[in-house]
Design a protein around this motif. Structure first.
Motif, PDB file in Angstrom:
ATOM      1  N   MET A   1      47.684  38.000  48.865  1.00  0.00           N
ATOM      2  CA  MET A   1      47.760  38.785  47.582  1.00  0.00           C
ATOM      3  C   MET A   1      46.893  38.007  46.482  1.00  0.00           C
ATOM      4  N   THR A   2      45.770  38.729  46.120  1.00  0.00           N
ATOM      5  CA  THR A   2      45.096  37.879  45.209  1.00  0.00           C
ATOM      6  C   THR A   2      46.133  37.944  43.580  1.00  0.00           C
ATOM      7  N   GLN A   3      46.114  36.796  42.803  1.00  0.00           N
ATOM      8  CA  GLN A   3      46.952  36.649  41.947  1.00  0.00           C
ATOM      9  C   GLN A   3      46.314  37.180  40.598  1.00  0.00           C
ATOM     10  N   GLY A   4      46.886  37.899  40.068  1.00  0.00           N
ATOM     11  CA  GLY A   4      46.591  38.557  38.581  1.00  0.00           C
ATOM     12  C   GLY A   4      45.235  39.126  38.486  1.00  0.00           C
ATOM     13  N   LYS A   5      44.809  39.733  39.498  1.00  0.00           N
ATOM     14  CA  LYS A   5      43.544  40.432  39.164  1.00  0.00           C
ATOM     15  C   LYS A   5      43.769  42.180  39.364  1.00  0.00           C
ATOM     16  N   THR A   6      43.235  42.602  38.459  1.00  0.00           N
ATOM     17  CA  THR A   6      43.020  44.305  38.411  1.00  0.00           C
ATOM     18  C   THR A   6      41.591  44.586  38.666  1.00  0.00           C
ATOM     19  N   THR A   7      41.401  45.722  39.377  1.00  0.00           N
ATOM     20  CA  THR A   7      39.935  46.079  39.757  1.00  0.00           C
ATOM     21  C   THR A   7      39.235  47.222  38.954  1.00  0.00           C
ATOM     22  N   THR A   8      38.185  47.022  38.733  1.00  0.00           N
ATOM     23  CA  THR A   8      37.376  48.021  38.077  1.00  0.00           C
ATOM     24  C   THR A   8      36.325  48.144  39.011  1.00  0.00           C
ATOM     25  N   ARG A   9      35.649  49.396  39.429  1.00  0.00           N
ATOM     26  CA  ARG A   9      34.656  49.282  40.587  1.00  0.00           C
ATOM     27  C   ARG A   9      33.531  50.176  40.074  1.00  0.00           C
ATOM     28  N   LYS A  10      32.342  49.903  40.440  1.00  0.00           N
ATOM     29  CA  LYS A  10      31.216  50.945  40.108  1.00  0.00           C
ATOM     30  C   LYS A  10      31.006  51.631  41.658  1.00  0.00           C
ATOM     31  N   THR A  11      30.284  52.584  41.507  1.00  0.00           N
ATOM     32  CA  THR A  11      30.219  53.465  42.821  1.00  0.00           C
ATOM     33  C   THR A  11      28.622  53.842  42.986  1.00  0.00           C
ATOM     34  N   ALA A 481      42.555  34.033  25.436  1.00  0.00           N
ATOM     35  CA  ALA A 481      42.521  34.515  26.619  1.00  0.00           C
ATOM     36  C   ALA A 481      43.490  35.850  26.845  1.00  0.00           C
ATOM     37  N   PHE A 482      44.033  36.297  25.851  1.00  0.00           N
ATOM     38  CA  PHE A 482      44.766  37.427  25.842  1.00  0.00           C
ATOM     39  C   PHE A 482      44.275  38.572  24.729  1.00  0.00           C
ATOM     40  N   ASP A 483      43.029  38.331  24.544  1.00  0.00           N
ATOM     41  CA  ASP A 483      42.257  39.639  23.784  1.00  0.00           C
ATOM     42  C   ASP A 483      41.938  40.599  24.367  1.00  0.00           C
ATOM     43  N   THR A 484      41.755  40.332  26.236  1.00  0.00           N
ATOM     44  CA  THR A 484      41.547  41.402  27.108  1.00  0.00           C
ATOM     45  C   THR A 484      42.393  41.263  28.348  1.00  0.00           C
ATOM     46  N   ILE A 485      42.345  42.312  29.029  1.00  0.00           N
ATOM     47  CA  ILE A 485      42.931  42.224  30.346  1.00  0.00           C
ATOM     48  C   ILE A 485      41.990  41.598  31.508  1.00  0.00           C
ATOM     49  N   ASP A 486      42.685  41.371  32.664  1.00  0.00           N
ATOM     50  CA  ASP A 486      41.870  40.896  33.584  1.00  0.00           C
ATOM     51  C   ASP A 486      41.220  41.936  34.243  1.00  0.00           C
ATOM     52  N   LYS A 487      39.947  41.713  34.962  1.00  0.00           N
ATOM     53  CA  LYS A 487      39.102  42.819  35.564  1.00  0.00           C
ATOM     54  C   LYS A 487      38.271  42.169  36.678  1.00  0.00           C
ATOM     55  N   VAL A 488      37.948  42.712  37.680  1.00  0.00           N
ATOM     56  CA  VAL A 488      37.010  42.202  38.580  1.00  0.00           C
ATOM     57  C   VAL A 488      35.781  42.949  38.736  1.00  0.00           C
ATOM     58  N   TYR A 489      34.708  42.769  38.577  1.00  0.00           N
ATOM     59  CA  TYR A 489      33.421  43.447  38.719  1.00  0.00           C
ATOM     60  C   TYR A 489      32.676  43.291  39.911  1.00  0.00           C
ATOM     61  N   ARG A 490      32.278  44.444  40.283  1.00  0.00           N
ATOM     62  CA  ARG A 490      31.553  44.406  41.613  1.00  0.00           C
ATOM     63  C   ARG A 490      30.594  45.451  41.519  1.00  0.00           C
TER      64      ARG A 490
END
Length: 490
Positions: A1-11, A481-490
């Motif tokens: 389980m990845t700690q603390g990550k939310t995901t946004t994806r490009k397609t 650190a708390f001006d934005t939420i977590d994102k993962v870019y790919r």
């Protein structure tokens, strides 16, 4: 389980016209940021729910509480970002205010980060009896409030996190809360803090043994006439005449609405919306027009800014109801606060008992845990959002921890433990628990000395860990650190 990550994806799956396609070939609409935030949060909840199930089944897994160093820092950061994602993305001023407050006060950090606390407990105590748990037990979540007739009583007074959970979860949260508050607000030594926490747990167990023998939990209530000295003093200090309270703190000179100031922002054009909400509340609660509420006519509405700790930044409205005299001396104020999921959701051991969702869950918890409680405690939907409601009252107050001596700290902790026991004991009377709960809890807490010392040791360790977490949080907050939420870019 990845700690603390939310995901946004490009397609890259695009049609000739350049529009994104689903696998079936239909056009896919871009989700709003709000919907994306909800989906990300739900994904994390489900991941922890799976972890809780595995832990309850006895699997060996790595727990958040075992993280150290940079890994722990990133866990704290991502958990708080996730817990406040909507408020951060909405750029709510309350979110910034809350992080500033948490940074400046360790006890407020504890109160405002229940999700962080409970993720360290994920899946624990699966063998313990289940109760309708308050979810956020600490010294300032007990207080004086109105009962169903508008008279003052003392008991648990914050139901935002209620959920069915092992009874030990409330005891551990409460013991840790008393430990931290006695340190930060009472400036008590470690030895004296142990005594305070011990009194809290002993007060709970003594009351639970009494309920196991006498089954008086549905009729008991702490009132002015029957409360211990430390609570009688709170009743006396909390009391204020309704007319003075209204005119000093809320009403404009005409008496026809709220007086604007830094805390109150009148929204008189929303009267019709909230009149419908009040009518719905009365219908759902099964009352028409209580004598002290006149015709249930909404006179005015305002936004209440800057209130609460955990809920700071969530929309909160005050609704002014005209009293029977119609001269603004006996008006009633009903608070509507946007509900959210419990911090315990997905973390407790699996159980067949459920309290419902959002505001309905909160109302179910209040109905179970406060047998003589406020008739205006309810759940309604306003503009598609779930809101809980309750009456504001001149005497709604909690204790001033700065005024407690070492002796009264112990007395107060013992009374709060007993009040928590009463709320738990109602779980098989007014809640969904389908077995005789009180004897089960008494048996589960044996041997008594070992049980009390285990809770006390848990509180000591949790407080020390959270103190280190607070230092990491303060450093990260200073770095933005708390001006934005977590994102993962790919």
């Amino acid at each position: 389980m990845t700690q603390g990550k939310t995901t946004t994806r490009k397609t890259d799956n695009r049609s000739r016209g350049g529009r994104a396609k689903t696998e079936s070939g239909s056009s896919k609409k871009e989700e709003s940021p709000e919907i994306k935030t909800v989906r990300k949060a739900q994904g994390r909840v489900e991941a922890f729910r799976e972890l809780s199930t595995r832990i309850s089944a006895g699997e060996a897994v790595t727990l958040p509480v075992q993280l150290t160093g940079q890994a722990r820092r990133e866990h704290v950061r991502s958990t708080l970002r996730e817990d406040h994602a909507t408020r951060i993305e909405e750029q709510s001023s309350g979110a910034k205010d809350k992080f500033d407050e948490l940074s400046g006060n360790f006890f407020k950090f504890f109160r405002g980060t229940a999700l962080l606390f409970y993720r360290d407990m994920v899946g624990q105590d699966a063998s313990m009896p289940t109760v309708m748990a308050l979810g956020d037990v600490h010294p300032t979540n007990f207080g004086v409030m109105p009962d169903k007739n508008g008279a003052p009583i003392f008991g648990v007074n914050d139901f935002d996190e209620v959920v069915y959970a092992p009874f030990t979860w409330d005891l551990k949260r409460g013991a840790t809360g008393f430990w931290i508050a006695a340190r930060e607000e009472g400036e008590l030594s470690r030895k004296k803090r142990r005594k305070v926490v011990t009194k809290f747990v002993q007060g709970y167990l003594a009351a639970m043994e009494n309920y196991a023998k006498n089954a008086t939990e549905k009729n008991d209530a702490y009132r002015m006439d029957n409360s211990p000295k430390v609570i009688r003093r709170l009743f006396q200090e909390a009391w204020e005449d309704r007319e003075e309270w209204l005119w000093d703190d809320y009403l404009k000179p005409s008496g026809e609405g709220f007086r604007p100031n830094d805390e109150l922002q009148p929204l008189s054009d929303e009267i019709e919306t909230f009149q419908k909400a009040v009518n719905t509340l009365a219908r759902r609660k099964g009352f028409s027009k209580p004598d002290r509420a006149g015709e249930l006519r909404v006179k005015d509405v305002c936004v209440r800014h800057g209130q609460g700790t955990a809920s700071l930044g969530l929309p909160r409205y005050y609704v002014l109801i005209e009293g029977p005299s119609k001269n603004a001396t006996d008006d009633i104020i009903i608070e509507f606060k946007r509900a959210r999921r419990s911090a315990l959701e997905g973390l407790t051991p699996p159980t067949e008992f459920t309290a419902g969702d959002k505001a309905d869950r909160i109302v179910h918890g209040q109905r179970v845990q406060l047998a003589h409680g406020d008739i205006f405690y309810g759940a309604v939907e306003i503009d598609g959002d779930s809101f809980m409601s309750r009456e504001r009252a001149p005497f709604r107050d909690d204790i001033d921890l700065d005024d407690l001596s070492y002796s009264t700290w112990k007395d107060y902790a013992e009374v709060c433990g007993a009040a928590l026991a009463q709320s738990h004991a109602l779980s098989d009377d007014l809640g969904k628990i389908d077995y005789d709960l009180e004897p089960s809890i008494v048996e589960a807490a044996r041997p008594r000395k070992l049980f009390v010392n285990d809770i006390m040791r848990f509180a000591e360790e949790a407080a020390d860990r959270l103190k280190a977490d607070h230092k990491l949080f303060c450093e990260d907050h200073a770095d933005g650190a708390f001006d934005t939420i977590d994102k993962v870019y790919r």
